[in-house]
Each structure stands twice: as structure tokens, then as C-alpha cells.
Design a protein around this motif. Structure first.
Motif, PDB file in Angstrom:
ATOM      1  N   UNK A 244       0.665  -1.207  -0.106  1.00 57.81           N
ATOM      2  CA  UNK A 244       0.091  -0.115  -0.140  1.00 57.81           C
ATOM      3  C   UNK A 244       0.822   1.173  -0.044  1.00 57.81           C
ATOM      4  N   UNK A 245       1.742   1.167   0.838  1.00 56.91           N
ATOM      5  CA  UNK A 245       2.937   2.390   0.859  1.00 56.91           C
ATOM      6  C   UNK A 245       3.594   2.577  -0.303  1.00 56.91           C
ATOM      7  N   UNK A 246       3.996   1.484  -1.025  1.00 59.07           N
ATOM      8  CA  UNK A 246       4.668   1.246  -2.326  1.00 59.07           C
ATOM      9  C   UNK A 246       3.783   2.076  -3.277  1.00 59.07           C
ATOM     10  N   UNK A 247       2.546   1.696  -3.611  1.00 58.69           N
ATOM     11  CA  UNK A 247       1.701   2.190  -4.494  1.00 58.69           C
ATOM     12  C   UNK A 247       1.458   3.602  -4.285  1.00 58.69           C
ATOM     13  N   UNK A 248       1.459   4.061  -3.140  1.00 62.54           N
ATOM     14  CA  UNK A 248       1.079   5.495  -2.630  1.00 62.54           C
ATOM     15  C   UNK A 248       2.367   6.411  -3.088  1.00 62.54           C
ATOM     16  N   UNK A 249       3.639   5.866  -2.782  1.00 58.48           N
ATOM     17  CA  UNK A 249       4.687   6.447  -3.240  1.00 58.48           C
ATOM     18  C   UNK A 249       5.015   6.696  -4.660  1.00 58.48           C
ATOM     19  N   UNK A 250       4.687   5.662  -5.399  1.00 52.28           N
ATOM     20  CA  UNK A 250       4.647   5.462  -6.964  1.00 52.28           C
ATOM     21  C   UNK A 250       3.686   6.407  -7.358  1.00 52.28           C
ATOM     22  N   UNK A 251       2.488   6.235  -6.966  1.00 50.68           N
ATOM     23  CA  UNK A 251       1.268   7.392  -7.394  1.00 50.68           C
ATOM     24  C   UNK A 251       2.002   8.878  -7.250  1.00 50.68           C
ATOM     25  N   UNK A 252       2.404   9.169  -6.293  1.00 55.49           N
ATOM     26  CA  UNK A 252       2.829  10.489  -5.981  1.00 55.49           C
ATOM     27  C   UNK A 252       3.843  10.876  -6.790  1.00 55.49           C
ATOM     28  N   UNK A 253       4.831  10.018  -7.182  1.00 56.40           N
ATOM     29  CA  UNK A 253       6.001  10.364  -7.854  1.00 56.40           C
ATOM     30  C   UNK A 253       5.602  10.455  -9.473  1.00 56.40           C
ATOM     31  N   UNK A 254       4.640   9.676  -9.693  1.00 55.80           N
ATOM     32  CA  UNK A 254       4.165   9.833 -11.262  1.00 55.80           C
ATOM     33  C   UNK A 254       3.260  10.983 -11.214  1.00 55.80           C
ATOM     34  N   UNK A 255       2.511  11.360 -10.410  1.00 55.73           N
ATOM     35  CA  UNK A 255       1.768  12.708 -10.441  1.00 55.73           C
ATOM     36  C   UNK A 255       2.785  13.947 -10.610  1.00 55.73           C
ATOM     37  N   UNK A 256       3.653  13.710  -9.868  1.00 52.05           N
ATOM     38  CA  UNK A 256       4.995  14.914  -9.757  1.00 52.05           C
ATOM     39  C   UNK A 256       5.614  15.116 -11.094  1.00 52.05           C
ATOM     40  N   UNK A 257       5.778  13.721 -11.878  1.00 53.38           N
ATOM     41  CA  UNK A 257       6.422  13.856 -13.027  1.00 53.38           C
ATOM     42  C   UNK A 257       5.693  14.131 -14.319  1.00 53.38           C
ATOM     43  N   UNK A 258       4.433  13.772 -14.217  1.00 55.46           N
ATOM     44  CA  UNK A 258       3.402  14.134 -15.261  1.00 55.46           C
ATOM     45  C   UNK A 258       3.459  15.609 -15.574  1.00 55.46           C
ATOM     46  N   UNK A 259       3.338  15.896 -16.967  1.00 53.07           N
ATOM     47  CA  UNK A 259       3.266  17.226 -17.197  1.00 53.07           C
ATOM     48  C   UNK A 259       2.034  17.845 -16.775  1.00 53.07           C
ATOM     49  N   UNK A 260       2.021  19.038 -16.574  1.00 52.27           N
ATOM     50  CA  UNK A 260       0.933  19.775 -16.228  1.00 52.27           C
ATOM     51  C   UNK A 260      -0.061  20.246 -17.400  1.00 52.27           C
ATOM     52  N   UNK A 261      -1.154  20.126 -17.288  1.00 56.07           N
ATOM     53  CA  UNK A 261      -2.230  20.677 -18.267  1.00 56.07           C
ATOM     54  C   UNK A 261      -2.131  22.160 -18.326  1.00 56.07           C
ATOM     55  N   UNK A 262      -2.062  22.998 -19.361  1.00 52.41           N
ATOM     56  CA  UNK A 262      -2.139  24.237 -19.222  1.00 52.41           C
ATOM     57  C   UNK A 262      -3.381  24.728 -18.646  1.00 52.41           C
ATOM     58  N   UNK A 263      -3.596  25.936 -18.039  1.00 47.62           N
ATOM     59  CA  UNK A 263      -4.583  26.595 -17.382  1.00 47.62           C
ATOM     60  C   UNK A 263      -5.305  27.260 -18.586  1.00 47.62           C
ATOM     61  N   UNK A 264      -6.714  26.887 -18.814  1.00 47.27           N
ATOM     62  CA  UNK A 264      -7.454  27.638 -19.812  1.00 47.27           C
ATOM     63  C   UNK A 264      -7.849  29.113 -19.424  1.00 47.27           C
ATOM     64  N   UNK A 265      -7.636  29.565 -18.123  1.00 49.63           N
ATOM     65  CA  UNK A 265      -8.006  30.953 -17.567  1.00 49.63           C
ATOM     66  C   UNK A 265      -6.802  31.959 -17.627  1.00 49.63           C
ATOM     67  N   UNK A 266      -5.482  31.290 -17.974  1.00 51.86           N
ATOM     68  CA  UNK A 266      -4.427  32.354 -17.985  1.00 51.86           C
ATOM     69  C   UNK A 266      -4.197  32.661 -19.586  1.00 51.86           C
TER      70      UNK A 266
END
Length: 189
Positions: A167-189
Motif C-alpha cells: 500500500x505504501x509502495x503504491x502510494x509513493x509510486x502514484x505521488x512520484x508519477x503525479x509529480x513527473x506528469x506534465x501539467x495541463x495548461x490552465x485555460x484561464x491564463x
């Protein structure tokens, strides 16, 4: 429908049958516990077979991808809750395992648009050890030598450790993947 999906559907049907047999009588009758163990074992085997068949023969379907994890969670969750209700397994064990399973399921849905969190080898080992531990507790241990009860607790202890670790391994992997993923542009900017 294909054989893999039929096995998944069979597992879904076996869950209430398992519970009915487990709770028959006072829930501790020798013959009913052996029958419940047999049903549980067949359900666990279908879990192993359906995935192997689906991958090997290209039978992966949307139904299977959705129903298989639901069937797994229902089988494991209902068995844990039933054993706790019967007083054979402390509630804290059930809570620890169910919190992890529900948490990882929620986490998978939360990161779904960024990709799928695949099942790890540790997660598959955890599932197998949980199934063996639960299966041992379904058996009529009160009628067998104490070594069986000790064995059941050793296996369940290992299942709890694997449950928390993966469970902790999945959590760490998910957080790492979220941080690595490119951010989507904010349409309001």
C-alpha cells in the motif's frame, strides 16, 4: 463473453454462496467450514485463471477489466468481514486490509487520467498470501491441532505486512508519477 469473463462471473456468484455456507448453522460447524473453504478455494483459483487466460489468449475485455477487481475485492472483503463477525479474526485485521484495498482503489481512480497503476509483483504476492491466510481461517481450526492455528496467524501476519508495505509502495509510486506528469495548461491564463 469468453472463458475468462465466465470465470470472473462465476467468482461473483460464488461470493454469496460462500457466505451462505460459512454462516450456515452457527458458523462454526465442521462440515460447513470445509465446504466454505472449498468454495473459497475455487473462487481464488478462478481469480488466478481468468487473468492468465485473458492475457495469454487476448481475451481482455472492458467487462473483465472492471468486473475482475470488483470480484476480487468482494471475495476478500466479504470473507474478512464474515470471519470477524464470527469472532475468528480480530476486526483490526479486517480494517487494516480493507482500508488498504479501498485506499488503493480510490488512488487508482484518482490517477486514472494520467495512466494506470499496474499491479506489482508485491501486490500479486500480497493477494496470494491474503487468500491463503483467509483460507486457513475459514477452515475449522478449533477442531484441529494448535499448530494449524499458529500457521494461520503466521500467514495472516505476513499478509498484513505485505498489505501495508505494498500500500505504501503504491502510494509513493502514484505521488512520484503525479509529480513527473506534465501539467495541463490552465485555460484561464
Amino acid at each position: 463473453m469468453n472463458i475468462a469473463n465466465l470465470l470472473t462471473a462465476l467468482r461473483l456468484v460464488l461470493v454469496p454462496v460462500f457466505l451462505l455456507v460459512l454462516f450456515a448453522g452457527d458458523g462454526h460447524e465442521f462440515a460447513n467450514r470445509i465446504a466454505a473453504f472449498t468454495i473459497f478455494a475455487v473462487a481464488v483459483i478462478t481469480d488466478r485463471l481468468d487473468g492468465q487466460l485473458a492475457r495469454k489468449y487476448g481475451m481482455v475485455t472492458e467487462f473483465g477489466m472492471l468486473a475482475d477487481p470488483i470480484a476480487d475485492k468482494l471475495l476478500i472483503g466479504s470473507a474478512l468481514i464474515a470471519l470477524s463477525m464470527l469472532g475468528d479474526l480480530p476486526w483490526w485485521v479486517t480494517v487494516v486490509i480493507l482500508v488498504r484495498e479501498i485506499g488503493i482503489t480510490v488512488l487508482r481512480f484518482a490517477v486514472l487520467r494520467r495512466g494506470v497503476i499496474p499491479a506489482s509483483r508485491g501486490g500479486k504476492l500480497k493477494t496470494m498470501v491474503q487468500a491463503v491466510g483467509i483460507g486457513l481461517f475459514v477452515l475449522p481450526l478449533h477442531a484441529w491441532p494448535p499448530v494449524w492455528h499458529t500457521t494461520a496467524w503466521v500467514v495472516m501476519g505476513l499478509a498484513i505486512v505485505l498489505t501495508v508495505f505494498t500500500g505504501l509502495d503504491y502510494l509513493v509510486s502514484a505521488v512520484r508519477d503525479i509529480r513527473r506528469a506534465p501539467r495541463e495548461p490552465n485555460p484561464t491564463q
